[in-house]
Write a protein that holds these residues in place. Structure first.
Motif, PDB file in Angstrom:
ATOM      1  N   LEU A   1       0.790  -1.233   0.000  1.00  0.00           N
ATOM      2  CA  LEU A   1       0.000   0.000   0.000  1.00  0.00           C
ATOM      3  C   LEU A   1       0.823   1.286   0.000  1.00  0.00           C
ATOM      4  O   LEU A   1       0.377   2.300  -0.523  1.00  0.00           O
ATOM      5  CB  LEU A   1      -0.938   0.007   1.213  1.00  0.00           C
ATOM      6  CG  LEU A   1      -2.045  -1.052   1.191  1.00  0.00           C
ATOM      7  CD1 LEU A   1      -2.663  -1.193   2.574  1.00  0.00           C
ATOM      8  CD2 LEU A   1      -3.110  -0.686   0.166  1.00  0.00           C
ATOM      9  N   LYS A   2       1.985   1.244   0.608  1.00  0.00           N
ATOM     10  CA  LYS A   2       2.748   2.462   0.860  1.00  0.00           C
ATOM     11  C   LYS A   2       3.019   3.269  -0.417  1.00  0.00           C
ATOM     12  O   LYS A   2       2.942   4.507  -0.412  1.00  0.00           O
ATOM     13  CB  LYS A   2       4.064   2.094   1.541  1.00  0.00           C
ATOM     14  CG  LYS A   2       4.986   3.268   1.795  1.00  0.00           C
ATOM     15  CD  LYS A   2       6.258   2.772   2.454  1.00  0.00           C
ATOM     16  CE  LYS A   2       7.276   3.889   2.589  1.00  0.00           C
ATOM     17  NZ  LYS A   2       8.536   3.419   3.174  1.00  0.00           N
ATOM     18  N   ASN A   3       3.336   2.616  -1.526  1.00  0.00           N
ATOM     19  CA  ASN A   3       3.744   3.315  -2.744  1.00  0.00           C
ATOM     20  C   ASN A   3       2.607   3.503  -3.743  1.00  0.00           C
ATOM     21  O   ASN A   3       2.846   3.750  -4.922  1.00  0.00           O
ATOM     22  CB  ASN A   3       4.904   2.568  -3.409  1.00  0.00           C
ATOM     23  CG  ASN A   3       6.146   2.587  -2.537  1.00  0.00           C
ATOM     24  OD1 ASN A   3       6.476   3.597  -1.946  1.00  0.00           O
ATOM     25  ND2 ASN A   3       6.825   1.461  -2.444  1.00  0.00           N
ATOM     26  N   THR A   4       1.364   3.393  -3.267  1.00  0.00           N
ATOM     27  CA  THR A   4       0.214   3.671  -4.129  1.00  0.00           C
ATOM     28  C   THR A   4      -0.165   5.138  -4.020  1.00  0.00           C
ATOM     29  O   THR A   4       0.175   5.819  -3.055  1.00  0.00           O
ATOM     30  CB  THR A   4      -0.985   2.793  -3.736  1.00  0.00           C
ATOM     31  OG1 THR A   4      -1.304   3.011  -2.341  1.00  0.00           O
ATOM     32  CG2 THR A   4      -0.674   1.326  -3.950  1.00  0.00           C
ATOM     33  N   VAL A   5      -0.913   5.639  -5.013  1.00  0.00           N
ATOM     34  CA  VAL A   5      -1.283   7.056  -5.036  1.00  0.00           C
ATOM     35  C   VAL A   5      -2.648   7.219  -5.693  1.00  0.00           C
ATOM     36  O   VAL A   5      -3.005   6.469  -6.619  1.00  0.00           O
ATOM     37  CB  VAL A   5      -0.214   7.869  -5.797  1.00  0.00           C
ATOM     38  CG1 VAL A   5      -0.130   7.436  -7.251  1.00  0.00           C
ATOM     39  CG2 VAL A   5      -0.474   9.357  -5.698  1.00  0.00           C
ATOM     40  N   GLY A   6      -3.432   8.168  -5.188  1.00  0.00           N
ATOM     41  CA  GLY A   6      -4.729   8.457  -5.792  1.00  0.00           C
ATOM     42  C   GLY A   6      -4.550   9.233  -7.086  1.00  0.00           C
ATOM     43  O   GLY A   6      -3.866  10.263  -7.122  1.00  0.00           O
TER      44      GLY A   6
ATOM     45  N   VAL B   1      -9.715   5.818  -8.984  1.00  0.00           N
ATOM     46  CA  VAL B   1      -8.595   5.211  -9.708  1.00  0.00           C
ATOM     47  C   VAL B   1      -7.340   5.388  -8.863  1.00  0.00           C
ATOM     48  O   VAL B   1      -6.973   6.512  -8.502  1.00  0.00           O
ATOM     49  CB  VAL B   1      -8.395   5.860 -11.086  1.00  0.00           C
ATOM     50  CG1 VAL B   1      -7.225   5.182 -11.818  1.00  0.00           C
ATOM     51  CG2 VAL B   1      -9.672   5.760 -11.907  1.00  0.00           C
ATOM     52  N   VAL B   2      -6.704   4.266  -8.544  1.00  0.00           N
ATOM     53  CA  VAL B   2      -5.528   4.265  -7.681  1.00  0.00           C
ATOM     54  C   VAL B   2      -4.345   3.709  -8.453  1.00  0.00           C
ATOM     55  O   VAL B   2      -4.446   2.652  -9.086  1.00  0.00           O
ATOM     56  CB  VAL B   2      -5.782   3.418  -6.413  1.00  0.00           C
ATOM     57  CG1 VAL B   2      -4.527   3.353  -5.552  1.00  0.00           C
ATOM     58  CG2 VAL B   2      -6.947   3.994  -5.616  1.00  0.00           C
ATOM     59  N   GLY B   3      -3.227   4.419  -8.405  1.00  0.00           N
ATOM     60  CA  GLY B   3      -2.032   3.985  -9.115  1.00  0.00           C
ATOM     61  C   GLY B   3      -1.165   3.089  -8.256  1.00  0.00           C
ATOM     62  O   GLY B   3      -0.942   3.358  -7.075  1.00  0.00           O
TER      63      GLY B   3
END
Length: 461
Positions: free
Chosen positions: A32-37, A46-48
């Motif tokens: 999860l840490k390196n995901t971004v909205g 949409v989540v990157g």
């Protein structure tokens, strides 16, 4: 709901702040840490993700929990969709929002670090936010902070190994990364790894016949930072590799920093020779922050996210959230996002609505043991009374140990309290049950799936 360009990122940060309270730190750091909205419109979020593998894992293994959490944050139905970030999106996600936040000093470099050392040292990534300048010092952590400062100023000369221990979310990893930043600024070679990464790398090296390369890489570094040593429990082969790595570094006056969720004396399932070497260094604990430190942490966080938060709100959060810095900061992220998204005044009444369900730990604990027992019993298809009794068949024993683990890790309950909740079990029995689950999680995929499903059920309860 319409959103501005910055809102998807802010909204996802609020979701992440909530998710930090419901998943283990290794899972959060890995997936999860390196995901971004990226975008949020018409109920679609949409989540990157940094790569296709992470996107697939989030979609297949954690979707229900993520979806429920997003719906709690936005107070409405949400469909979450994951996509792989393009390179420019990765750069944008890593770029600080405010150059002033970088606090560039000679001893504290910023940016996502990929320092290039000698060929023998592997590339290392350090969290740019985890510097000494951003660590809030209080009575609960001042000794650990002083020890980390001493080690970073004289690596290999004092306190090697340095062992930092304490519960989840109290700042152990922050101090470890701060030491790493100082080492990089001093031109030293560095390896930072979680124990899981060390284990996987060691096993892979054995399987591919590259043990000599593994030894050279780890034993040639100036500074070794190893996170969560307790996950070596039950891994005899990896313990052997760690023991010889430790000896090689220690004999040549290299700096070793270790973190653990418990004191060295409680790592009873580690080999005695490893326990002895860890105990021979400086072992320092980090306690839960007191009210003054919690307020200071909240003020620093508000400054970092460039928000003017009323003192009454800070006071309320500091009094409500007691034992976990990560939860404290996550709660502030959540209430700020809630105020922004609803256009509401940020006051105590709004905070009460935004963090509804985050009960006072003492009140929550009385509810938690019943909810955990009921949820675990339902998942495994066993009777609640069986969990509290003496039945020892494999399914009942695993369910009982899972309940112990969840009460300990997610409920911050003491061993004695857990024993009472499960029919008067002895605290040593509880400790063994918790350790058993921790030992099996890295190697048992079905157990990890069980834990995820139970946590999802608890989150919805």
């Amino acid at each position: 709901m319409t959103t501005t360009a910055n809102q998807p990122k802010e909204l996802w940060e609020a979701v992440l702040g909530d998710l930090q309270m419901h998943v283990t730190r290794p899972n959060f750091e890995t997936w999860l840490k390196n995901t971004v909205g990226i975008a949020f419109r018409d109920g679609e979020f949409v989540v990157g993700a940094p790569n296709a593998f992470v996107a697939e894992m989030l979609e297949q293994r954690m979707y229900s929990l993520i979806s429920l959490t997003a719906e709690r944050v936005v107070k409405g139905p949400v469909e979450v969709r994951f996509q792989v970030l393009l390179s420019e999106e990765v750069d944008a996600a890593d770029e600080p929002e405010d150059a002033d936040d970088q606090r560039l000093t000679e001893a504290e470099p910023t940016g996502v670090l990929h320092p290039t050392f000698s060929p023998k040292a592997r590339l290392t990534t350090l969290n740019t936010k985890y510097t000494f300048g951003r660590f809030v010092v209080g009575k609960s952590n001042e000794l650990a902070h002083a020890a980390a400062e001493a080690v970073s100023n004289r690596p290999g000369e004092v306190y090697s190994p340095l062992v930092l221990y304490g519960a989840v979310g109290l700042g152990k990893t922050h101090l470890m990364h701060a030491i790493g930043h100082r080492a990089v600024a001093s031109g030293l070679s560095l390896i930072y790894a979680t124990t899981e990464e060390f284990t996987n790398e060691y096993i892979k090296a054995i399987g591919e016949g590259r043990t000599e390369e593994f030894r050279d890489r780890y034993r040639s570094t100036d500074v070794l930072l190893l996170d969560d040593i307790q996950f070596l429990i039950g891994k005899e082969q990896t313990q052997e590799g760690f023991f010889h790595t430790f000896n090689a570094l220690h004999m040549t006056n290299r700096q070793i920093v270790i973190t653990s969720d418990r004191p060295v004396s409680a790592l009873t399932l580690l080999e005695d020779r490893i326990q002895s070497r860890l105990a021979g260094g400086l072992v320092v604990d980090i306690q839960a922050p007191d009210i003054e430190t919690r307020l200071a942490i909240l003020r620093a966080k508000a400054e970092t996210i460039n928000q003017d938060v009323p003192q009454t709100v800070l006071d309320f959060l500091a009094e409500r959230i007691h034992k976990n810095i990560r939860e404290l900061e996550g709660s502030l992220n959540r209430v700020v996002a809630y105020a922004d998204l609803t256009g509401s005044l940020l006051d105590v009444e709004l905070v009460k609505r935004a963090i509804d369900g985050l009960a006072d730990p003492d009140e929550h604990r009385a509810i938690l043991d019943y909810v955990v027992v009921d949820t675990v019993a339902t998942h495994y298809g066993v009777d609640q009374q069986a969990l509290k009794g003496r039945k020892r068949d494999k399914k009942t024993a695993q369910a009982r140990q899972m309940a112990m683990y969840l009460m300990r890790e997610d409920g911050n309950m003491g061993l004695t309290a857990i024993g009472r909740a499960l029919g008067g079990k002895d605290h040593t029995t509880v400790a063994h049950g918790c350790d058993r689950i921790k030992t099996q999680l890295p190697v048992d995929a079905q157990l990890r799936r069980d834990l995820l499903k139970i946590r999802e059920a608890l989150a919805a309860a």
